[in-house]
Design an enzyme around this catalytic site. Structure first.
Site: not given
Lengths: 145, 256, 106
Positions: B74, B172, B176, B217
């Protein structure tokens, strides 16, 4: 190369196992190779990062200045470590067919330690170099659970 | 368009992107690694992730399932048809109402189009195919799709990103956003942009997905790690990709 | 079939020193790691890597458990004549993999 089985039992963590090799066992391993010959700190270079983010794959390159001729070439390169469970890292066998005495690979280092590289020439000379590597580890790792 | 106009246009683009690069505080985790690891990633003849890409190529061409179709039947040449795909997932597939990530999309093709069983999470085959597909978007900017239906999922992800959890009561964002660039136990805290997935993580000594990394994490935060099938991962991934929009994909990456 | 990624030039001039890189998929389990049950995972490593040029050995390396997983080695060789560079990895659990690449030397 003797294979020793360590029954650790303690460390059920991802971090590599506790003390195995020591500076003494590294010295003994080196002695086995050099048989007491003088180790000259010349003509050999060890490229290894002074601080690594993970001890599982530390890039390392050993390069030796040598004409790599029939009369004068590097016959072998031996690399040792100080604090892994056993003192050997690798032995490589070369010849004039290599053209240059240089090897790159990736090694495991269990802890901050000294890595020693020794080159053996066809004339029976031994060159040596060492490097100190600090090993850190990322904060969020995977438990084997 | 005359050559001169084209050159002016090119110069303008260069100036604009150069200016943006100067002011954009975001960067891939690639820049938080030492030179030795960057070199490992840059060299396709030495990057261990390429072992998986190499396995992906024949899998792309291999016929599978009762439909006896390969991806190539495909999608033809991946280098052409898969360009930009990894940069815009997670997305909602046609006829569905829930977003899937790239691995999920590959498995949808497996089950619906090839009539083959889905590939297990983190299995060598799924990783190989994901790595091969992601490689085709290397250098492409992360481009989350403009699908309004994604908004609620993305907002859920944004909320998860800021929710404190676990024994350490960390979100988080605490690491970060608030502390990226600083050190945590000798390691530099990255900004957490998913530019390199699937990654060869030195810690795993193998290739792995973004889901696996997010799971790490959760374990690191000492909170309950969600099961692999949990839609919270997709919500979080959607938010992370939006947060990283415009950054260039550097898959398949090497990371510590 | 094992997963091997070898990089060597396809052509070289006689006398050139060419760089050869070899990467192979292998867990290189050290034997020092503990599994989930607290027992040590048995050692499973590649012990030897060698390369020949038209049958003549040009490189040999003994690995220890200290070589990283998915081992990577890069070395050099003098281009002597056209032919085949052959690689061989052997190790624990009857691991034996061979790979060949052609090279044309002018």
């Amino acid at each position: 190369m003797q294979r020793r089985v360590f029954l650790a039992g303690l460390a059920v963590t991802v971090l590599p196992c506790a003390a195995g090799a020591t500076p003494d066992s590294m010295a003994a391993a080196i002695q086995e190779v050099t048989k007491g010959a003088a180790l000259q700190p010349v003509r050999i270079k060890l490229d290894i990062p002074p601080l690594v983010e993970n001890g599982n794959a530390v890039p390392l390159t050993v390069t030796v200045e040598s004409p790599m001729s029939e009369a004068d070439h590097v016959r072998a390169i031996h690399v040792f470590n100080e604090k892994n469970p056993q003192p050997h890292v690798f032995n490589a066998w070369l010849s004039p067919r290599n053209g240059r005495a240089t090897i790159s690979t990736r090694i495991k280092l269990a802890d901050a330690q000294k890595v020693v590289a020794i080159a053996e020439t066809s004339k029976g000379l031994f060159f040596t170099v060492s490097a100190d590597v600090i090993v850190t580890i990322a904060a969020c790792i995977e438990d084997i659970t | 368009m005359t050559a001169l106009r084209f050159l002016f246009g090119l110069a303008a683009v260069f100036v604009a992107s150069f200016a943006l690069a100067q002011t954009d505080p975001r960067h891939s985790g690639y820049h938080d690694m030492g030179a030795a690891l960057q070199k490992m990633q840059d060299d396709d003849t030495a990057n261990p992730a390429m072992l998986f890409v190499q396995q992906g190529e024949p899998l792309w061409r291999q016929k599978a399932g009762t439909a006896n179709k390969s991806c190539a039947d495909c999608h033809h040449e991946a280098a052409a048809t898969m360009k930009g795909v990894a940069a815009r997932y997670p997305a909602i597939p046609k006829g569905a109402d829930q977003p899937v990530d790239l691995e999920g999309r590959i498995n949808l093709c497996r089950t619906e189009n090839q009539q083959a069983p889905a590939l297990a999470a983190e299995s060598p085959e799924l990783l190989a195919l994901t790595a091969y597909v992601a490689l085709q978007s290397r250098g492409q900017p992360i481009s989350p799709p403009d699908d309004q239906r994604l908004t609620s999922f993305r907002e859920r992800g944004a909320a998860l990103y800021r929710t404190r959890a676990g024994q350490l009561n960390l979100a988080c964002s605490n690491c970060h956003d608030d502390n990226a660039g600083k050190k945590l136990g000798g390691a530099t805290i990255p900004q957490g942009h998913p530019t390199g997935y699937p990654i060869y993580r030195l810690e795993w000594q193998t290739l792995g997905s973004l889901k696996r990394r997010l799971r790490n994490c959760l374990v690191g935060m000492r909170t309950e790690a969600w099961d692999f099938t949990d839609p919270q991962y997709i919500a979080l991934e959607l938010y992370l990709m939006q947060r990283a929009r415009g950054l260039a994909l550097d898959a398949p990456a090497v990371r510590p | 079939m094992a997963n091997v990624l070898v990089n060597a030039p396809k052509t070289a001039r006689k006398g050139d020193v060419v760089e050869i890189k070899a990467l192979i998929l292998h867990p290189m389990e050290t034997g020092y790691r503990a599994g989930t049950n607290g027992r040590l995972i048995p050692r499973n490593i590649i012990e030897r890597f060698s390369a020949t040029w038209n049958g003549v050995e040009i490189f040999r390396m003994d690995f220890s458990p200290a070589i990283a997983a998915n081992p990577y080695v890069a070395f050099t060789a003098v281009a002597t004549e056209t032919g085949t560079i052959a690689f061989r990895w052997t190790g624990d659990e009857n691991f034996a993999v061979e790979h060949q690449v052609p090279i044309q030397v002018t």
